[in-house]
Design an enzyme around this catalytic site. Structure first.
Site, PDB file in Angstrom:
ATOM      1  N   HIS A 171      12.338   2.877 -18.633  1.00  0.00           N
ATOM      2  CA  HIS A 171      11.661   3.045 -17.342  1.00  0.00           C
ATOM      3  C   HIS A 171      12.540   3.872 -16.403  1.00  0.00           C
ATOM      4  CE1 HIS A 171       8.956  -0.250 -18.570  1.00  0.00           C
ATOM      5  NE2 HIS A 171       8.128   0.246 -17.667  1.00  0.00           N
ATOM      6  N   HIS A 172      11.925   4.316 -15.308  1.00  0.00           N
ATOM      7  CA  HIS A 172      12.581   5.081 -14.241  1.00  0.00           C
ATOM      8  C   HIS A 172      13.749   4.312 -13.618  1.00  0.00           C
ATOM      9  CE1 HIS A 172      10.414   2.476 -11.358  1.00  0.00           C
ATOM     10  NE2 HIS A 172       9.457   2.509 -12.280  1.00  0.00           N
TER      11      HIS A 172
ATOM     12  N   GLY B 272       3.737   1.609  -1.567  1.00  0.00           N
ATOM     13  CA  GLY B 272       4.599   1.660  -2.746  1.00  0.00           C
ATOM     14  C   GLY B 272       4.096   2.675  -3.775  1.00  0.00           C
TER      15      GLY B 272
ATOM     16  N   ALA C 209       0.804  -1.230   0.000  1.00  0.00           N
ATOM     17  CA  ALA C 209       0.000   0.000   0.000  1.00  0.00           C
ATOM     18  C   ALA C 209       0.835   1.277   0.000  1.00  0.00           C
ATOM     19  CB  ALA C 209      -0.929  -0.009   1.218  1.00  0.00           C
TER      20      ALA C 209
ATOM     21  N   LYS D 113      13.408   0.930 -11.240  1.00  0.00           N
ATOM     22  CA  LYS D 113      12.876  -0.379 -11.691  1.00  0.00           C
ATOM     23  C   LYS D 113      13.947  -1.459 -11.523  1.00  0.00           C
ATOM     24  CE  LYS D 113      10.246  -2.670 -15.301  1.00  0.00           C
ATOM     25  NZ  LYS D 113       9.310  -3.224 -14.325  1.00  0.00           N
TER      26      LYS D 113
ATOM     27  N   GLY E 289       8.264  -6.411 -17.873  1.00  0.00           N
ATOM     28  CA  GLY E 289       7.252  -7.442 -18.130  1.00  0.00           C
ATOM     29  C   GLY E 289       6.441  -7.100 -19.368  1.00  0.00           C
ATOM     30  N   THR E 290       6.210  -5.815 -19.595  1.00  0.00           N
ATOM     31  CA  THR E 290       5.421  -5.394 -20.766  1.00  0.00           C
ATOM     32  C   THR E 290       6.178  -5.686 -22.061  1.00  0.00           C
ATOM     33  OG1 THR E 290       4.412  -3.677 -19.451  1.00  0.00           O
ATOM     34  CG2 THR E 290       4.259  -3.421 -21.834  1.00  0.00           C
TER      35      THR E 290
HETATM   36  P1  NAD Z   1       7.581  -0.045  -4.999  1.00  0.00           P
HETATM   37  O1  NAD Z   1       8.915  -0.580  -4.560  1.00  0.00           O
HETATM   38  O2  NAD Z   1       7.351   1.432  -4.991  1.00  0.00           O
HETATM   39  O3  NAD Z   1       6.406  -0.714  -4.122  1.00  0.00           O
HETATM   40  C1  NAD Z   1       6.382  -2.042  -3.696  1.00  0.00           C
HETATM   41  C2  NAD Z   1       5.757  -2.033  -2.306  1.00  0.00           C
HETATM   42  O4  NAD Z   1       5.542  -3.394  -1.912  1.00  0.00           O
HETATM   43  C3  NAD Z   1       6.682  -1.401  -1.246  1.00  0.00           C
HETATM   44  O5  NAD Z   1       5.950  -0.426  -0.505  1.00  0.00           O
HETATM   45  C4  NAD Z   1       7.080  -2.591  -0.366  1.00  0.00           C
HETATM   46  O6  NAD Z   1       7.289  -2.239   0.975  1.00  0.00           O
HETATM   47  C5  NAD Z   1       5.854  -3.494  -0.532  1.00  0.00           C
HETATM   48  N1  NAD Z   1       6.133  -4.887  -0.189  1.00  0.00           N
HETATM   49  C6  NAD Z   1       7.203  -5.661  -0.493  1.00  0.00           C
HETATM   50  N2  NAD Z   1       7.090  -6.883   0.056  1.00  0.00           N
HETATM   51  C7  NAD Z   1       5.903  -6.887   0.722  1.00  0.00           C
HETATM   52  C8  NAD Z   1       5.207  -7.861   1.508  1.00  0.00           C
HETATM   53  N3  NAD Z   1       5.745  -9.067   1.739  1.00  0.00           N
HETATM   54  N4  NAD Z   1       3.998  -7.532   2.030  1.00  0.00           N
HETATM   55  C9  NAD Z   1       3.455  -6.298   1.842  1.00  0.00           C
HETATM   56  N5  NAD Z   1       4.082  -5.335   1.119  1.00  0.00           N
HETATM   57  C10 NAD Z   1       5.270  -5.628   0.570  1.00  0.00           C
HETATM   58  O7  NAD Z   1       7.367  -0.660  -6.458  1.00  0.00           O
HETATM   59  P2  NAD Z   1       6.277  -0.220  -7.568  1.00  0.00           P
HETATM   60  O8  NAD Z   1       6.924   0.718  -8.535  1.00  0.00           O
HETATM   61  O9  NAD Z   1       4.991   0.148  -6.918  1.00  0.00           O
HETATM   62  O10 NAD Z   1       6.146  -1.600  -8.363  1.00  0.00           O
HETATM   63  C11 NAD Z   1       5.734  -2.802  -7.716  1.00  0.00           C
HETATM   64  C12 NAD Z   1       5.659  -3.933  -8.733  1.00  0.00           C
HETATM   65  O11 NAD Z   1       4.612  -3.649  -9.684  1.00  0.00           O
HETATM   66  C13 NAD Z   1       6.935  -4.135  -9.559  1.00  0.00           C
HETATM   67  O12 NAD Z   1       7.111  -5.519  -9.792  1.00  0.00           O
HETATM   68  C14 NAD Z   1       6.612  -3.409 -10.862  1.00  0.00           C
HETATM   69  O13 NAD Z   1       7.358  -3.882 -11.958  1.00  0.00           O
HETATM   70  C15 NAD Z   1       5.155  -3.731 -10.999  1.00  0.00           C
HETATM   71  N6  NAD Z   1       4.383  -2.832 -11.876  1.00  0.00           N
HETATM   72  C16 NAD Z   1       3.446  -3.423 -12.662  1.00  0.00           C
HETATM   73  C17 NAD Z   1       2.606  -2.643 -13.458  1.00  0.00           C
HETATM   74  C18 NAD Z   1       1.533  -3.322 -14.256  1.00  0.00           C
HETATM   75  O14 NAD Z   1       0.708  -2.633 -14.904  1.00  0.00           O
HETATM   76  N7  NAD Z   1       1.428  -4.667 -14.198  1.00  0.00           N
HETATM   77  C19 NAD Z   1       2.734  -1.251 -13.446  1.00  0.00           C
HETATM   78  C20 NAD Z   1       3.694  -0.675 -12.613  1.00  0.00           C
HETATM   79  C21 NAD Z   1       4.512  -1.478 -11.809  1.00  0.00           C
END
Ligand code: NAD
Length: 267
Positions: free
Chosen positions: A156-157, A12, A10, A160, A166-167
């Protein structure tokens, strides 16, 4: 009927966007929020965490604490966390929307075996534009066939952690499947040194990382005398968050099994 949604990760980048998207959506309600147990944000209000009005939902460090509070979990965290959450959701009759990327092939196999035990949506990208572009890529591959060299470039930023995205891999798979090729055999991830001439059957990937780029993807179909490029550019994570919330609402009441964003969008 309103879908009761839990967001894990939440705090992230995506987690906060997801909370905002749930606030804005019809038919969706934020009823639980989870973070890592060692997060300093445990106990915070999930709405305030996302810079919004109070949600009356407290961030917890263990999904078991909110087991009775939600129908569908949205998980954009990290591979191992997502696998353990999927197991939890299967054991407790919940649906899951998986946004996490960067799974190893063993982790993907584990997810696949779990997918028969619960309704699951898994997508490398939840934006409408990217899912439409997958369809356009299949059309391009079908028409241009084996007469073109195909390369995919993504940016990407700097934060990452997995590459290629993945896309980009989903785009490669859509093209490879259309052409009857096995991506694991034909993918070339970056080039350096004396590479030799390009093999027509390969699909090349190039990765750029830096700054605050939300996500750019271009697939190139290159022939002699012309080149087709299909590009998608995300300028806000809200595009992914809105799609994931729509997917969660769609998933409620679905049969067990794995669905894609293309099912949600009827593409
Ligand atoms: P982020 O690092 O900002 O956020 C991840 C969050 O998950 C962090 O707050 C972390 O503390 C939390 N977390 C980690 N392990 C956890 C656990 N065991 N329990 C609860 N929380 C936990 O990363 P982000 O940029 O938000 O990206 C997260 C993922 O989503 C990445 O794998 C990214 O590639 C993916 N992503 C996918 C899409 C899509 O459309 N499918 C889009 C953007 C990002």
């Amino acid at each position: 009927m309103s879908t009761k949604i839990a967001v894990t990760g939440a705090a992230g980048r995506m987690g906060k966007m997801l909370i905002e998207a749930i606030y804005a959506a019809d038919g969706a309600q934020l009823t639980a929020a989870i973070e890592r147990p060692d997060s300093s944000l445990i106990g915070a209000d999930a709405g305030e965490l996302a810079g919004l009005a109070k949600a009356g939902v407290t961030v917890v460090g263990d999904i078991a604490d909110v087991v009775n509070d939600f129908d569908v979990l949205i998980d954009f965290t990290a591979p191992q966390a997502t696998i353990s959450n999927t197991r939890f959701c299967a054991d407790h009759g919940k649906g899951i929307v998986i946004g996490t990327t960067g799974f190893s092939s063993d982790e993907l196999k584990e997810l696949e075996s779990l997918s028969s035990q619960l309704p699951m949506i898994k997508a490398a990208n939840y934006s409408t534009g990217v899912n439409l572009s997958l369809k356009l890529l299949e059309m391009a591959a079908e028409i241009l066939g084996n007469d073109v060299d195909i390369e995919i470039v993504e940016a990407h930023h700097r934060h990452k952690v997995d590459a290629p995205s993945g896309t980009a891999l989903a785009m490669g798979e859509a093209i490879a499947d259309t052409l009857g090729r096995d991506l694991s055999q034909v993918a070339v991830y970056g080039r350096e040194g004396q590479t030799g001439a390009r093999d027509r059957d390969t699909i090349g990937f190039a990765t750029v990382r830096g700054g605050d780029v939300v996500g750019d993807h271009t697939a190139m179909f290159m022939a002699d005398g012309e080149r087709l490029e299909i590009t998608h550019k995300a300028s806000s994570r809200m595009a992914f968050a809105r799609g994931a919330v729509r997917a969660a609402a769609w998933l409620l009441g679905k049969e067990k099994g794995v669905y894609s964003m293309r099912d949600v969008l009827s593409l």
